[in-house]
Design a protein around this motif. Structure first.
Motif, mmCIF file in Angstrom:
data_model
loop_
_atom_site.group_PDB
_atom_site.id
_atom_site.type_symbol
_atom_site.label_atom_id
_atom_site.label_comp_id
_atom_site.label_asym_id
_atom_site.label_seq_id
_atom_site.Cartn_x
_atom_site.Cartn_y
_atom_site.Cartn_z
ATOM 1 N N VAL A 235 0.861 -1.174 0.000
ATOM 2 C CA VAL A 235 0.000 0.000 0.000
ATOM 3 C C VAL A 235 0.901 1.228 0.000
ATOM 4 O O VAL A 235 1.900 1.270 0.727
ATOM 5 N N TYR A 236 0.546 2.217 -0.821
ATOM 6 C CA TYR A 236 1.336 3.441 -0.921
ATOM 7 C C TYR A 236 0.555 4.598 -0.313
ATOM 8 O O TYR A 236 -0.633 4.782 -0.602
ATOM 9 N N PHE A 237 1.231 5.386 0.524
ATOM 10 C CA PHE A 237 0.613 6.542 1.177
ATOM 11 C C PHE A 237 1.382 7.806 0.794
ATOM 12 O O PHE A 237 2.617 7.812 0.821
ATOM 13 N N ASP A 238 0.659 8.871 0.449
ATOM 14 C CA ASP A 238 1.320 10.151 0.214
ATOM 15 C C ASP A 238 0.616 11.312 0.918
ATOM 16 O O ASP A 238 1.041 12.461 0.799
ATOM 17 N N GLU A 239 -0.461 11.015 1.654
ATOM 18 C CA GLU A 239 -1.114 12.058 2.430
ATOM 19 C C GLU A 239 -0.207 12.461 3.595
ATOM 20 O O GLU A 239 0.386 11.599 4.257
#
Length: 274
Positions: A235-239
């Motif tokens: 899973v990729y997060f950028d928030e």
């Protein structure tokens, strides 16, 4: 991602909404949103039409956008491994290749960028018991190719916290583990590599959930991105809020772990016990 962000900035400065931009391309407003979020490819004619719609007339500025679009659409070097490369990991390799800072927590294995060939083969074989020898060979080749960036002209800063379990779990036999620890000791001398070990004696820490990487980029348009891995993907997060949670956890772990200047000695002690 950079191109999408720049197009979004131009659209907003021009006072144009998603619907109007979509009408210029004869697509849905959802397509414009996906283009700006880098969730779909950017066709050169689309970019040209959007630039015109947003009032960009300067030939040099237009050409700069088109060059960026062509680069964005060009397959990465890892594309030749697409026969064995899962889609989720293709994104990982892409981010890894662009980052100027890579921070990571590894609770199970030596990070891929620092693995020896024999260690990598043993890890991949354990994780992919049904893969053919040819597939394992291809994946090992990909892993070794990724390591070339650390020896390049502008290597990223690689800062890793490894759990002591990584060094205590036998992978591939004694000879393989000795060679792998030797490789880590060599890495301690590399100016752009910082290794820390989270010893058992440190007790619990904030990231006892699984491995993750944090990528930071030189380009200001790109936010920090976290990749949290699982058995079947990532899973990729950028928030900002999500990324901050991982950064805080890793900062706390760095404070708990053995200082980087003591890692070589720690590894030397482990080496004597193998």
């Amino acid at each position: 991602m950079v191109l999408g962000k720049r197009l979004a900035d131009l659209r907003e400065k021009a006072g144009i909404g998603y619907e109007q931009a979509a009408a210029a391309l004869d697509v849905t407003h959802a397509t414009i949103r996906r283009m700006e979020k880098a969730e779909t490819g950017l066709k050169i004619p689309y970019v040209e039409k959007l630039l015109t719609t947003y009032g960009v007339r300067d030939p040099e500025e237009v050409e700069g956008f088109l060059v960026l679009a062509r680069e964005a659409n060009r397959p990465g070097w890892w594309h030749r491994y697409r026969d064995v490369l899962p889609e989720w990991f293709s994104a990982f390799v892409s981010l890894e290749g662009e980052a100027n800072l890579i921070r990571a927590y590894e609770p199970h294995y030596v990070p891929g960028l620092l693995q020896t060939e024999d260690y990598a083969r043993a890890v991949l074989r354990a994780g992919l018991p049904h893969a053919s020898d040819e597939e394992i060979d291809r994946l090992v080749a990909l892993r070794l190719a990724r390591q070339a960036r650390l020896a390049g002209d502008e290597p990223p800063l690689l800062w890793v916290v490894m759990d002591e379990t990584v060094l205590r779990r036998p992978i591939g036999g004694r000879a393989v583990m000795r060679a792998q620890v030797d490789r880590l000791i060599e890495a301690c001398a590399m100016p752009r590599v910082r290794l820390q070990v989270m010893p058992f004696a440190a007790g619990p820490h904030p990231a006892m959930y699984g491995p993750f990487h944090i990528f930071r980029f030189e380009l200001q348009e790109l936010p920090d991105i976290v990749c949290s891995e699982s058995l079947v993907g990532a899973v990729y997060f950028d928030e900002r809020e999500d990324v901050s949670t991982y950064l805080e956890a890793l900062d706390r772990m760095c404070a708990q772990a053995t200082p980087a200047q003591s890692t070589e000695a720690f590894l030397g002690g482990v080496r004597k016990e193998i």
